[in-house]
Design an enzyme around this catalytic site. Structure first.
Site, short mmCIF file in Angstrom:
data_model
loop_
_atom_site.label_atom_id
_atom_site.label_comp_id
_atom_site.label_asym_id
_atom_site.label_seq_id
_atom_site.Cartn_x
_atom_site.Cartn_y
_atom_site.Cartn_z
N GLU A 22 0.84 -1.21 0.00
CA GLU A 22 0.00 0.00 0.00
C GLU A 22 0.87 1.25 0.00
O GLU A 22 2.08 1.20 0.18
CB GLU A 22 -0.90 0.03 1.25
CG GLU A 22 -2.34 -0.42 1.02
CD GLU A 22 -3.15 0.60 0.22
OE1 GLU A 22 -2.58 1.60 -0.28
OE2 GLU A 22 -4.36 0.39 0.07
N ARG B 225 -7.68 1.65 12.67
CA ARG B 225 -6.28 1.91 12.35
C ARG B 225 -6.21 2.91 11.21
O ARG B 225 -7.18 3.12 10.47
CB ARG B 225 -5.54 0.63 11.96
CG ARG B 225 -6.01 -0.03 10.67
CD ARG B 225 -4.98 -1.03 10.18
NE ARG B 225 -5.42 -1.81 9.02
CZ ARG B 225 -5.35 -1.39 7.76
NH1 ARG B 225 -4.92 -0.16 7.48
NH2 ARG B 225 -5.75 -2.17 6.78
N GLU C 63 -13.25 -4.68 9.67
CA GLU C 63 -14.12 -4.33 8.54
C GLU C 63 -15.58 -4.69 8.82
O GLU C 63 -16.26 -5.32 8.00
CB GLU C 63 -13.61 -4.97 7.24
CG GLU C 63 -12.21 -4.50 6.88
CD GLU C 63 -11.75 -4.99 5.51
OE1 GLU C 63 -12.62 -5.29 4.67
OE2 GLU C 63 -10.52 -5.05 5.29
N ASN D 133 -10.73 5.21 2.14
CA ASN D 133 -9.54 5.30 1.31
C ASN D 133 -9.44 6.69 0.70
O ASN D 133 -10.28 7.55 0.93
CB ASN D 133 -9.55 4.21 0.24
CG ASN D 133 -8.77 2.98 0.66
OD1 ASN D 133 -7.57 3.04 0.88
ND2 ASN D 133 -9.48 1.86 0.81
N ASP E 211 -10.12 1.42 -4.20
CA ASP E 211 -9.14 1.42 -3.11
C ASP E 211 -8.42 2.76 -3.15
O ASP E 211 -9.05 3.80 -3.17
CB ASP E 211 -8.20 0.22 -3.26
CG ASP E 211 -7.54 -0.18 -1.96
OD1 ASP E 211 -7.00 0.69 -1.26
OD2 ASP E 211 -7.54 -1.38 -1.62
#
Length: 286
Positions: free
Chosen positions: A16, A97, A118, A144, A193
């Site tokens: 990521e 987080r 989630e 995101n 994302d």
């Protein structure tokens, strides 16, 4: 545009947060699940991995020549390949987080958070403006983005679970106005994302379980779809000397043996050339 190729055959669980640093001519990115910070030098092909621990979810440059990393409920300095002094602590639920992040042209760090299991809609946005941290609003299970236009007046926000990208006006004090819809993906298109804007303020979005990345015009028209040989595509950065090389991170987390056999390059770093350059990466104001 050239076809994507894997330039670092990496088994990242959750690659990521790619960011291009022109001073180093290097790409930095993270592996959230393995607690890794990666650096890739395309000119030499050298690749380094630092075991920082925690759940590093983004890395951005600072105006004093350093780096900061988001992990769990904290923003921390990167100190010699380790997590260093705390810059800020987010007041959030224990199961939340940090996730994605972006720095706007005024040096403000916008931080997206998520519910790690989630399940709960506790993900949100924060803004770190110098020494001032404040809650910026929004609510999602997995937040995101964000991505901010060059004039710092428009912020794009991703609610991954809802498959939506929205657009918010930003006032001079950094407050968000009312959102408007930008793009909603269908069930067969994957989940939006990470996102990034190029020099034409077009939106590049990575498609989790969507096997590729897309480029959208500011009016929401899809301009380009670039397929990749793995399903879980996480984010794109535009770099290289001319900012016309796309670097794409991917993930292998949650894929069973059959899926991994079909996607042997899952978790690798990919690259391809684009026609429109990116924007220079702003540094976070400290």
């Amino acid at each position: 545009m050239t076809q994507p190729e894997a330039v670092w055959h990496l088994d990242a669980a959750l690659g990521e947060g790619p960011v291009w640093l022109p001073e180093e001519q290097a790409l930095w990115f993270v592996d959230i699940k393995r607690g890794h910070l990666h650096r890739f030098h395309p000119q030499t092909g050298s690749a380094e991995t630092f075991e920082v621990g925690g759940n590093p979810s983004f890395v951005v440059p600072t105006d004093d020549g350093g780096l900061v990393i988001g992990s769990r409920d904290k923003v921390l300095r990167a100190d010699g390949g380790r997590l260093g002094p705390i810059v800020a602590t987010l007041d959030q639920p224990a199961d939340n987080r940090t996730n994605d992040a972006a720095v706007d042209s005024l040096g403000r760090l916008w931080i997206a958070t998520m519910h790690d299991p989630e399940e709960a809609e506790t993900g949100t946005l924060w803004c770190l403006d110098g020494a001032t941290l404040r809650h910026a609003g929004t609510s999602a299970v997995v937040t995101n983005g964000p991505a901010i236009t060059a004039d710092a007046r428009t912020l794009y926000h991703v609610d991954s679970g809802a498959r939506t990208i929205s657009r918010y006006p930003v006032d001079a004090e950094g407050r968000l106005g009312e959102p408007e819809p930008f793009v909603t993906l269908g069930q067969d298109e994957g989940y939006p994302d990470g996102i990034v804007l190029d020099s034409e303020d077009c939106v590049w979005v990575a498609l989790w379980d969507g096997w590729g990345v897309r480029r959208y015009a500011p009016d929401g028209t899809m301009l380009l779809h670039v397929p990749l040989p793995c399903a879980r595509v996480t984010k794109l950065a535009l770099g290289g000397p001319d900012l016309r090389t796309a670097y794409v991170t991917t993930a292998r987390v949650g894929l069973d043996d059959a899926a991994l056999a079909e996607q042997p390059l899952a978790g690798s770093l990919f690259t391809f050339r684009v026609d429109v350059p990116g924007r220079p990466q702003p540094a976070m104001r400290t």
